[in-house]
Every structure is written in C-alpha cells, then in structure tokens.
Design a protein around this motif. Structure first.
Motif, PDB file in Angstrom:
ATOM      1  N   VAL A 150      -5.844   4.564  -0.823  1.00  0.00           N
ATOM      2  CA  VAL A 150      -5.417   4.711   0.426  1.00  0.00           C
ATOM      3  C   VAL A 150      -5.448   3.570   1.315  1.00  0.00           C
ATOM      4  N   ILE A 151      -6.389   2.665   1.366  1.00  0.00           N
ATOM      5  CA  ILE A 151      -6.339   1.450   2.056  1.00  0.00           C
ATOM      6  C   ILE A 151      -5.130   0.845   1.780  1.00  0.00           C
ATOM      7  N   SER A 152      -4.693   0.363   0.643  1.00  0.00           N
ATOM      8  CA  SER A 152      -3.519  -0.300   0.233  1.00  0.00           C
ATOM      9  C   SER A 152      -2.281   0.337   0.723  1.00  0.00           C
ATOM     10  N   ALA A 153      -2.272   1.709   0.595  1.00  0.00           N
ATOM     11  CA  ALA A 153      -1.102   2.502   1.148  1.00  0.00           C
ATOM     12  C   ALA A 153      -0.792   2.173   2.605  1.00  0.00           C
ATOM     13  N   MET A 197       8.887  -9.940  -0.750  1.00  0.00           N
ATOM     14  CA  MET A 197       7.538  -9.698  -0.259  1.00  0.00           C
ATOM     15  C   MET A 197       7.052  -8.172  -0.393  1.00  0.00           C
ATOM     16  N   PHE A 198       7.898  -7.214  -0.278  1.00  0.00           N
ATOM     17  CA  PHE A 198       7.305  -5.877  -0.676  1.00  0.00           C
ATOM     18  C   PHE A 198       6.905  -5.885  -2.032  1.00  0.00           C
ATOM     19  N   ILE A 199       7.757  -6.318  -3.160  1.00  0.00           N
ATOM     20  CA  ILE A 199       7.560  -6.500  -4.594  1.00  0.00           C
ATOM     21  C   ILE A 199       6.100  -7.032  -4.848  1.00  0.00           C
ATOM     22  N   VAL A 223       3.289  -4.600  -3.743  1.00  0.00           N
ATOM     23  CA  VAL A 223       3.199  -3.518  -4.512  1.00  0.00           C
ATOM     24  C   VAL A 223       2.392  -3.951  -5.853  1.00  0.00           C
ATOM     25  N   GLY A 224       2.805  -5.347  -6.265  1.00  0.00           N
ATOM     26  CA  GLY A 224       1.821  -5.908  -7.517  1.00  0.00           C
ATOM     27  C   GLY A 224       0.192  -5.929  -7.093  1.00  0.00           C
TER      28      GLY A 224
END
Length: 300
Positions: free
Chosen positions: A71-74, A217-219, A222-223
């Motif tokens: 949740v926090i990461s999302a 940066m989005f990749i 996600v990683g």
C-alpha cells in the motif's frame, strides 16, 4: 583497451567497489538456508533447507507487513512518482531565472535533512498540544478538537506519503529537469509558429520528449516496490515503539528487523531479505519486458 590503458586503470577502483559491496555479500545468501549462529564461518553452518522461509510465511505478522508495504509503495508510485515530473515541467515554464533557481534550490534542500530531524519536525507540527497544524485547522474552523495524527493508524499511510514527497520532491525532480534542458528550443519555436498554446507545448513537447526518462525511472520504482523506506518508518514510529501505529506501519523491512536482526535470528533475516530481493528482481524484469513490448525505453 591496450592503447587506453591509463584510462582503463581509472575503472579499477569502481570495479573493486562493486565487487566488494555488491557481489561478495551475495555469498551471505546461503545463510538463509542454514542455522547460522554468531561465530560460525558463513557457509559452514547446519543446513536447514527452506525452514526459515516456511517460518516467515507462517508468521501471523507477515501478511500484515506485506499489505502495508504494498500500500505504501503503491501510494508513492502512483501519487508520489508523478509529482516531481510535474514540478520539473512547472520549473521549466518559469521565465524569471532568479526565482526559478531559488525555488529549485529550496525544493531539494530537505533531501539533506535526516529522517531523525524530519520526524522530530513532524511530531512538533502535528502535536495535539499546540502543534501548528492542529492550531491552524481549529482556527479556520475545520476541526473542533486536535487530531491525534500519531495516535491513530489510519493517518499513517497519508503521513508517510506526504513526508516523502516534501523531503524528496526537489531531489527526484533533478533528473527530469536535466532531461528537459536537453530538448531543442527549435521545437518550441516551431510550435509557437503553429499556434500551440502553452499547455499544448508542455504536453506534446516537454512531457513527450522526456518520456524515455520517465519510463526508465518508473521501471526502477517498480523494481523497488518492496522497499518502503525503512529509515522513514522507523523514525515516524519512534523505532516501532508506537504500538498504535503498528497495524499500519509494520512493513517487510521492519518485520525483518524485529524478528530477525533484533532477536539474533540472522538466518531468518537472510531468508526474508532474499525473498524480498527475488520479488523485486522479478518485478524489475517484468516492468522492463512490458516497456519493451510497447516499444518504449528499456533498461536492457
């Protein structure tokens, strides 16, 4: 390489650092499959197989830690990630250079403030006893009684997101600002001739031109989805001593720290850390593959 031997030598310190701090520690992964005890030479302890992984999955707090981490990461990914991009675009639109430079400098200064100091500031600002935020909200009539931001877990996810944005906004925007500066001014001049509005130039030139940087940066984001910023959460929960926040604040990293490192269960900590790394690596590969399928920029 032989002709440029003097330049190649400059790579040696970097290669040694990567080997020493990134590859050599991989040997320690074997501890996750053993019953390691202090004093044992790594790799020569009693074998335990998947015992520690089974223990981790069976723990009653594991599911809660996974939920909070995701949740926090999302929140940071879908709300916190786009904001530095928009901030960089807004900076690019500012025409008064002294103000532009001042805003950019002020925005990335919080990055250099430790989470210890940041958490202390938050405790003072959000305090129920004279905290500036509660006093202001009561003064304008939004609330009648002070809100216990750190005594009610339902506020914690929002606090985590907002403090992360405040602290890292300017720093995270630097790479996007750098990407924008590489855009040819001829494109903007051609758009002016065609009668494009300012918003149209922002969307069709600025954002479209830095799209490869955004995807890369989005990749990376996600990683690192299982990395919920250990330092931030430990400081905001006073090293997890605030029991009222545990239900919303306990993430994978604090779970590993509490049940592994603090209790001397190093094999358990190694197993949990390996699990997290494998999931992050799989997500990184998946995000990179998806980006390639849509013809976008890839890491590799």
């Amino acid at each position: 390489m032989l002709e440029q031997w003097d330049l190649q030598i400059l790579l040696v310190p970097g290669i040694l650092l990567v080997l020493l701090f990134s590859y050599v520690p991989m040997y320690g992964v074997i501890m996750g499959f053993q019953n390691f005890k202090l004093g044992d030479f790594p790799g020569f302890s009693e074998w335990a197989g998947f015992k520690h992984f089974q223990t981790m999955f069976a723990d009653k707090y594991f599911g809660l830690a996974m939920r909070n981490t995701l949740v926090i990461s999302a929140l940071k990914m879908f709300i916190g990630f786009p904001i530095p991009i928009l901030f960089a675009v807004m900076l690019n639109e500012m025409r008064i250079q002294p103000i532009k430079k001042s805003v950019q400098t002020i925005s990335y200064l919080p990055h250099f403030i430790s989470w210890v100091v940041t958490a202390t500031l938050m405790f003072d600002l959000l305090s129920t006893d004279g905290g500036a935020v509660n006093e202001f909200l009561m003064w304008i009539g939004i609330i009648k009684q002070p809100i216990g931001f750190f005594s009610d877990g339902k506020y914690f996810w929002g606090l985590t997101l907002l403090t992360d944005i405040w602290k890292e906004l300017g720093w995270n925007a630097i790479i996007f600002v750098a990407a924008i500066t590489s855009i040819s001014q001829d494109m903007y001049e051609a758009a002016d001739i065609d009668g494009a509005t300012r918003v149209q130039k922002m969307w069709h030139i600025t954002i479209k031109s830095i799209k490869p940087t955004i995807i890369l940066m989005f990749i990376f984001q996600v990683g690192g989805i299982l990395n919920a910023n250990f330092d931030q959460i430990m400081m905001l929960t006073k090293q997890m001593s605030n029991a009222m926040l545990k239900e919303y604040a306990d993430v994978i990293d604090t779970f590993i720290y509490r049940l592994g490192v603090s209790q001397g269960r190093f094999s358990f900590a190694a197993a949990a850390g390996l699990f997290k790394s494998v999931i992050n690596f799989a997500l990184l590969l998946s995000a990179n593959w998806i980006a390639g399928k849509f013809g976008e920029s890839q890491l590799f």
